[in-house]
Scaffold this active site. Structure first.
Site, PDB file in Angstrom:
ATOM      1  CG  LEU A  42      -1.764  -1.236   1.479  1.00 42.95           C
ATOM      2  CD1 LEU A  42      -2.524  -1.118   2.791  1.00 42.95           C
ATOM      3  CD2 LEU A  42      -2.725  -1.459   0.326  1.00 42.95           C
ATOM      4  N   GLY A  43       0.820   2.021  -1.050  1.00 38.80           N
ATOM      5  CA  GLY A  43       1.683   3.180  -1.196  1.00 38.80           C
ATOM      6  C   GLY A  43       2.853   2.861  -2.111  1.00 38.80           C
ATOM      7  CG  ASP A  67       0.177   5.753  -4.725  1.00 30.63           C
ATOM      8  OD1 ASP A  67       1.118   5.625  -3.928  1.00 30.63           O
ATOM      9  OD2 ASP A  67      -0.354   6.850  -4.982  1.00 30.63           O
ATOM     10  CB  SER A  88      -7.943   3.059   3.985  1.00 30.36           C
ATOM     11  OG  SER A  88      -8.443   4.273   3.443  1.00 30.36           O
ATOM     12  CG  ASP A 109       5.849   2.861   2.915  1.00 26.43           C
ATOM     13  OD1 ASP A 109       5.793   3.587   3.914  1.00 26.43           O
ATOM     14  OD2 ASP A 109       6.733   2.970   2.041  1.00 26.43           O
ATOM     15  CG  HIS A 112       2.811   6.687   6.746  1.00 35.16           C
ATOM     16  ND1 HIS A 112       2.925   5.340   6.535  1.00 35.16           N
ATOM     17  CD2 HIS A 112       3.762   7.279   5.980  1.00 35.16           C
ATOM     18  CE1 HIS A 112       3.911   5.114   5.678  1.00 35.16           C
ATOM     19  NE2 HIS A 112       4.433   6.273   5.315  1.00 35.16           N
TER      20      HIS A 112
END
Length: 215
Positions: A42-43, A67, A88, A109, A112
């Site tokens: 993630l990211g 992303d 999410s 990642d 956050h």
């Protein structure tokens, strides 16, 4: 070549990572090197981490990046899949999980932000493989107000980790004050490093006390 060497020798797209992450990755993910597996990150940022996973895990690994920036699609190649969306959001994640079929490792990642970290974990953890690993990077943001955190603040990933530590031991809580859950039954271990949280699953973890030796 170890992942730390790959990280240090990187001359391609940038990789943003704390050095201690490499030790955690080696400890918890080395068993996946050169095996058929799926890693979901993630990211993506500049895409360097996706290439790092590809080099370290080998040609049998399927690397998937999520992303919100459509421009990250440029990081896809023959071994790397990129999907654009909110990491999410349950509806989007459900579509990704349905497409992939099996996920062995998740590395969060992403934003956050506390609300995102917890939402991603709540949806994905129970859906990764029964022997899978879930890692959360930059867990130190749980102490930063700009990320929805703060020391002893409720609703942070650190507080959630503490609560889940109780849940992991639910079989030993008297008077049914805390009943075992699917997390209790499926989780082998929880490990906390500075800024990194790791959850490892196992099929029917052996929790029986066994006595050997003696008279």
């Amino acid at each position: 070549m170890g992942i730390y060497d790959i990280f240090l020798s990187n001359s391609g797209p940038a990789v943003h990572m704390q050095a201690q992450c490499c030790a955690a990755y080696e400890r918890h993910l080395a068993r996946y090197v050169n095996t058929p597996m799926t890693l979901l990150q993630l990211g993506i940022r500049e895409g360097g981490a996706l290439q790092m996973w590809k080099k370290w895990l080998g040609p049998n690994a399927r690397i998937v990046g999520i992303d919100g920036d459509p421009g990250c699609a440029r990081h896809a190649d023959e071994q790397i899949i990129v999907r654009t969306g909110n990491g999410s959001e349950a509806k989007f994640l459900r579509e990704v999980v349905a497409e992939l079929g099996s996920i062995d490792v998740v590395i969060d990642d992403g934003s956050h932000q506390m609300i995102d970290m917890i939402a991603s974990f709540d949806f994905l953890y129970e859906r990764i493989s029964p022997n899978g690993v879930y890692l959360i990077q930059a867990a130190h943001t749980a102490y930063l107000p700009s990320y929805g955190g703060g020391l002893n603040e409720s609703g942070t990933i650190i507080q959630r980790f503490k609560d889940l530590l109780d849940e992991l031991h639910a079989n030993h809580v008297h008077n049914n004050a805390l009943r075992p859950t699917s997390f209790t039954k499926s989780t082998l271990s929880m490990t906390a490093y500075e800024s990194i949280l790791v959850f490892e699953k196992a099929i029917a973890p052996n929790r029986h006390f066994i006595r050997t030796g003696g008279y």
